[in-house]
Design a protein around this motif. Structure first.
Motif, short mmCIF file in Angstrom:
data_model
loop_
_atom_site.label_atom_id
_atom_site.label_comp_id
_atom_site.label_asym_id
_atom_site.label_seq_id
_atom_site.Cartn_x
_atom_site.Cartn_y
_atom_site.Cartn_z
N GLN A 1 0.17 33.75 -44.76
CA GLN A 1 0.34 32.32 -44.72
C GLN A 1 -0.76 31.65 -45.54
O GLN A 1 -1.67 32.31 -46.03
N ILE A 2 -0.65 30.35 -45.69
CA ILE A 2 -1.50 29.60 -46.60
C ILE A 2 -2.23 28.49 -45.85
O ILE A 2 -1.60 27.68 -45.17
N LYS A 3 -3.55 28.45 -46.01
CA LYS A 3 -4.34 27.34 -45.47
C LYS A 3 -4.19 26.18 -46.45
O LYS A 3 -4.61 26.27 -47.61
N ARG A 4 -3.59 25.10 -45.99
CA ARG A 4 -3.21 24.00 -46.88
C ARG A 4 -4.40 23.40 -47.63
O ARG A 4 -4.36 23.25 -48.85
N ILE B 1 4.53 18.45 -43.87
CA ILE B 1 3.70 19.48 -44.51
C ILE B 1 2.28 18.99 -44.68
O ILE B 1 1.33 19.75 -44.51
N THR B 2 2.11 17.73 -45.01
CA THR B 2 0.77 17.18 -45.25
C THR B 2 -0.07 17.10 -43.99
O THR B 2 -1.27 16.88 -44.07
N GLU B 3 0.55 17.29 -42.84
CA GLU B 3 -0.17 17.26 -41.57
C GLU B 3 -0.43 18.65 -41.00
O GLU B 3 -1.17 18.81 -40.04
N LYS B 4 0.17 19.67 -41.60
CA LYS B 4 -0.01 21.04 -41.12
C LYS B 4 -1.29 21.65 -41.68
O LYS B 4 -1.66 21.38 -42.83
N LEU B 5 -1.94 22.47 -40.90
CA LEU B 5 -3.11 23.20 -41.38
C LEU B 5 -2.70 24.48 -42.09
O LEU B 5 -3.29 24.86 -43.10
N ILE B 6 -1.69 25.16 -41.55
CA ILE B 6 -1.23 26.44 -42.09
C ILE B 6 0.23 26.28 -42.54
O ILE B 6 1.06 25.74 -41.80
N GLN C 1 4.66 30.57 -46.89
CA GLN C 1 4.64 30.68 -48.35
C GLN C 1 5.67 29.76 -48.98
O GLN C 1 5.42 29.13 -50.00
N ARG C 2 6.82 29.66 -48.35
CA ARG C 2 7.88 28.79 -48.87
C ARG C 2 7.44 27.32 -48.86
O ARG C 2 7.66 26.59 -49.83
N GLU C 3 6.80 26.90 -47.76
CA GLU C 3 6.31 25.53 -47.67
C GLU C 3 5.23 25.26 -48.72
O GLU C 3 5.22 24.21 -49.37
N ALA C 4 4.32 26.21 -48.89
CA ALA C 4 3.22 26.05 -49.85
C ALA C 4 3.76 25.94 -51.27
O ALA C 4 3.27 25.11 -52.06
N ALA C 5 4.74 26.76 -51.62
CA ALA C 5 5.32 26.70 -52.96
C ALA C 5 6.00 25.35 -53.18
O ALA C 5 5.80 24.72 -54.23
N ALA C 6 6.76 24.90 -52.22
CA ALA C 6 7.43 23.61 -52.35
C ALA C 6 6.41 22.48 -52.44
O ALA C 6 6.55 21.56 -53.25
N TYR C 7 5.37 22.56 -51.64
CA TYR C 7 4.31 21.55 -51.62
C TYR C 7 3.61 21.47 -52.98
O TYR C 7 3.32 20.39 -53.49
#
Length: 71
Positions: free
Chosen positions: A52-55, A9-14, A17-23
């Motif tokens: 989607q979410i821009k990290r 996740i820390t290497e993804k740009l986008i 929503q599920r990933e962003a919430a967990a992050y």
């Protein structure tokens, strides 16, 4: 890197929503409320019918937030 390869996740740009919430360490409902209350936030990106979410921008938003809404 091939499509479908697991990427941290820390290497993804986008993020989804599920990933962003967990992050961020909170639930999906809280993230959905944040998006609803901030539809023009710099971290929100529409991908067809998906939001989607821009990290990096999301990290900045969370770092600067003084309070997060209830879920």
């Amino acid at each position: 890197m091939a499509y479908g390869t697991n990427v941290k996740i820390t290497e993804k740009l986008i993020l989804t929503q599920r990933e962003a919430a967990a992050y961020a360490g909170f639930g999906l409902h809280k993230l959905e409320r944040i998006i609803r209350e901030n539809p023009d936030a710099p971290f929100v990106i529409k991908n067809g019918k998906h939001t989607q979410i821009k990290r990096r921008e999301f990290e900045d938003f969370i770092s600067q937030a003084k309070e997060l809404p209830e879920a």
